[in-house]
Enzyme design. Structure first.
Site, PDB file in Angstrom:
ATOM      1  N   MET A  30       0.840  -1.201   0.000  1.00 43.14           N
ATOM      2  CA  MET A  30       0.000   0.000   0.000  1.00 43.14           C
ATOM      3  C   MET A  30       0.878   1.256   0.000  1.00 43.14           C
ATOM      4  O   MET A  30       0.405   2.352   0.300  1.00 43.14           O
ATOM      5  CB  MET A  30      -0.932   0.001   1.212  1.00 43.14           C
ATOM      6  CG  MET A  30      -1.915  -1.170   1.202  1.00 43.14           C
ATOM      7  SD  MET A  30      -3.421  -0.860   2.127  1.00 43.14           S
ATOM      8  CE  MET A  30      -2.756  -0.551   3.759  1.00 43.14           C
ATOM      9  N   ALA A  32       3.955   4.028   1.014  1.00 39.50           N
ATOM     10  CA  ALA A  32       4.604   4.575   2.222  1.00 39.50           C
ATOM     11  C   ALA A  32       5.717   3.601   2.626  1.00 39.50           C
ATOM     12  O   ALA A  32       5.755   3.095   3.750  1.00 39.50           O
ATOM     13  CB  ALA A  32       3.611   4.823   3.356  1.00 39.50           C
ATOM     14  N   HIS A  37       9.217  -3.245   3.550  1.00 38.81           N
ATOM     15  CA  HIS A  37       8.812  -3.450   2.151  1.00 38.81           C
ATOM     16  C   HIS A  37      10.036  -3.749   1.274  1.00 38.81           C
ATOM     17  O   HIS A  37       9.992  -4.624   0.405  1.00 38.81           O
ATOM     18  CB  HIS A  37       8.144  -2.190   1.598  1.00 38.81           C
ATOM     19  CG  HIS A  37       6.872  -1.786   2.272  1.00 38.81           C
ATOM     20  ND1 HIS A  37       6.753  -0.648   3.034  1.00 38.81           N
ATOM     21  CD2 HIS A  37       5.639  -2.366   2.287  1.00 38.81           C
ATOM     22  CE1 HIS A  37       5.518  -0.532   3.467  1.00 38.81           C
ATOM     23  NE2 HIS A  37       4.820  -1.558   3.046  1.00 38.81           N
TER      24      HIS A  37
END
Ligand code: AMP
Length: 283
Positions: A30, A32, A37
């Protein structure tokens, strides 16, 4: 790196990759983006595959009083990070592209989504299962990579992959933490400076509980005491502190097989989740 916003363009690109015999690894996010990540991206890059990262803040997985509007969307910074990390394709559709007028389907994985975060966030995992099914059909990856940070989500998505015959190799990536133990999360950005200082109590109370459980302490008492520690330290409400079977997510009140300790608690307006492995036979 090519950034793509339209499904038709994504299909053109993936068709070409497949025609050349290439494999595709997908990392759904998603945005940000943080080092958690990026560790998924690193794993994807080790797969000898064309790496596609998706960024989509999925409205269907947010409840009516949750943070969909406030969720951070630093699109340019995210794209720069991914390009620098060697990602091949950034798939960044609009809400209208993903859910056009008349969209009517929902995917629901029974049982695994009922408890834990599913109980605290009704409809959340249906939204997750729906968007991930769509991403799988849009991208048709050979490999998909998800973080163990969202342990329940990962269990649900493994089941989804099996049940709906997607045939994708599902890879779970270990949790990335800050130096004080707090699991990295896009939502950590909501924490004030004083809340951020308090937040390390979450991993500390969980690692203390894991040590107690592995040393043979009573399960119910240990979970209760971890919950009390969090409340005393400024967290609240605590949605759950539970020890569950690592695969089925069934609650366990005896440590007779590998388990997972899962927690969700609020600190101010921020909801934090975390989880740890608990191994039997350590005494
Ligand atoms: P999100 O953008 O929060 O939906 O997360 C996208 C993916 O990154 C999910 O598979 C998460 O489980 C994973 N992820 C988020 N935070 C972490 C972390 N601290 N360590 C490892 N993976 C993470």
């Amino acid at each position: 790196m090519q950034t793509i916003h339209r499904l038709s363009a994504l299909r053109d690109r993936t068709r070409l990759i497949r025609a050349q015999g290439g494999r595709i690894a997908l990392v759904p996010t998603m945005g940000a983006l943080h080092d958690g990540h990026m560790s998924l991206v690193d794993l994807a890059r080790q797969q000898d595959a064309h790496v596609i990262v998706s960024i989509f803040v999925n409205p269907k997985q947010f409840g009516p009083n949750e943070d969909f509007d406030a969720y951070p969307r630093p699109a340019d910074a995210d794209a720069a990070l991914l390009a620098g990390a060697g990602v091949d394709t950034l798939w960044m559709p609009s809400v209208a592209e993903v859910y056009p007028d008349g969209f009517a389907t929902s995917v629901m994985v029974a049982r695994l989504g009922d408890g834990l975060c599913g109980a605290a966030r009704p409809g959340h995992f249906d939204g997750v299962a729906t968007i991930v099914s769509k991403l799988f059909n849009q991208v048709r990856p050979d490999i998909a990579i998800f973080g163990e940070k969202d342990w329940q989500q990962l269990a649900i998505l493994r089941q989804l992959n099996l049940d709906l015959d997607f045939g994708i190799e599902m890879i779970g990536a270990p949790i990335r933490r800050d130096s004080d133990g707090l699991a990295l999360s896009s939502r950590n950005a909501y924490l004030s400076e004083s809340e951020r200082a308090l937040a390390s109590l979450l991993p500390h109370s969980m690692t203390a509980a894991v040590a107690a459980l592995e040393a043979g302490a009573d399960v119910a008492e240990t979970l209760q005491s971890a919950r009390a520690t969090l409340i005393a330290g400024g967290f609240g409400p605590v949605d759950y502190v539970e020890m569950v079977d690592a695969a089925t997510l069934e609650p366990m009140n005896m440590l007779d097989r590998e388990a997972r300790l899962l927690v969700a608690a609020r600190l101010g307006k921020t909801r934090l989740i975390d989880n740890y492995k608990v191994m039997p036979g350590q005494v």
